[in-house]
Design an enzyme around this catalytic site. Sequence first.
Site, PDB file in Angstrom:
ATOM      1  N   PRO A 194       4.912  11.213  -6.435  1.00 17.98           N
ATOM      2  CA  PRO A 194       5.461  10.767  -5.141  1.00 17.98           C
ATOM      3  C   PRO A 194       6.857  10.180  -5.296  1.00 17.98           C
ATOM      4  CG  PRO A 194       3.203   9.959  -5.439  1.00 17.98           C
ATOM      5  CD  PRO A 194       3.629  10.538  -6.752  1.00 17.98           C
ATOM      6  N   THR A 195       7.723  10.551  -4.379  1.00 19.72           N
ATOM      7  CA  THR A 195       9.089  10.036  -4.363  1.00 19.72           C
ATOM      8  C   THR A 195       9.338   9.369  -3.019  1.00 19.72           C
ATOM      9  OG1 THR A 195       9.826  11.786  -5.864  1.00 19.72           O
ATOM     10  CG2 THR A 195      11.525  10.649  -4.611  1.00 19.72           C
TER      11      THR A 195
END
Lengths: 64, 64, 64, 64, 64, 64
Positions: C2-3
């Site tokens: 996840p970013t």
Amino acid sequence: MPTLRVELFEGRTLEQKRSLAKALTEATVQSLGVAASSVDVIFQDVARSDWATGGELWSDRKPG
Amino acid sequence: MPTLRVELFEGRTLEQKRSLAKALTEATVQSLGVAASSVDVIFQDVARSDWATGGELWSDRKPG
Amino acid sequence: MPTLRVELFEGRTLEQKRSLAKALTEATVQSLGVAASSVDVIFQDVARSDWATGGELWSDRKPG
Amino acid sequence: MPTLRVELFEGRTLEQKRSLAKALTEATVQSLGVAASSVDVIFQDVARSDWATGGELWSDRKPG
Amino acid sequence: MPTLRVELFEGRTLEQKRSLAKALTEATVQSLGVAASSVDVIFQDVARSDWATGGELWSDRKPG
Amino acid sequence: MPTLRVELFEGRTLEQKRSLAKALTEATVQSLGVAASSVDVIFQDVARSDWATGGELWSDRKPG
């Protein structure tokens, strides 16, 4: 850590994306001197009806 | 006004996103001292075939 | 993987960002069950003169 | 070269996007004095279950 | 809830951004039928040395 | 029309960006078969104090 986000028209094949991800990563490694493992590439497909240039949707363009 | 854009692999449940949106908003409120109502969270699902690390698409990875 | 990309008004202290990065990462780990090391958080400062709501720049707003 | 990225709830009609792309481009041309052909507009549909304000997903909101 | 992110060359005046934020918001209100207060516009200045078209940085272009 | 947005740590030289923009554009042209003139590359510098991995800002990391 470089992260590349690529917006492109939908319809590319998996093979094209695979090839492009590899080539973009290699280009980044060579130009910046970072490890390949630190490079992320994220593709975002865009429908022709969701992209306009000059105020006109690409889905509305007449061919040639 | 903080706006959080979260790119994550597709396949999370609605419950996971609901929980995450709540937790991210609370974290932002506590660290920045802003009103919860000013915080926006936007999720962007990414297919494993649209995300590469080290030049390799996640959909091409062999499990452990 | 996840970013999280966080757009926020400029002027936060390093300590606020440090605290927020930690809290956002913990929230993501707990809600999604991913490793902390897979979570990236990127802050993007925005000047009040570069953010408008309702058509009015925040730098033009009169206080209370 | 201005590029506008528009995040909006999914469900707009093609006609609404066509009209919006045209109007945004004209506004940009008038305010910045650039050529229309240099303006790109990209729409990104967001599901109500992927957007939270105040920590609550819009798909969870009770109508008025 | 529409959020517009506008990437443009640095160097515009505050007055140009003020005018553009207003015009973009009005265009969005008219085409989508949303309240003006729900529209956010965020400007992101880009240096000519940070934007390439056709593989060439704009800062490297010779004037006509 | 492909548009590449590259987030990278600040501090790269102009020469590195010039080289990277060229290489990324060539990679895109080869993999997708598009005209070079249709490819945009935008760099976004990120300070080490604005990027966290695993909840820790890169500016807080101790060297090896």
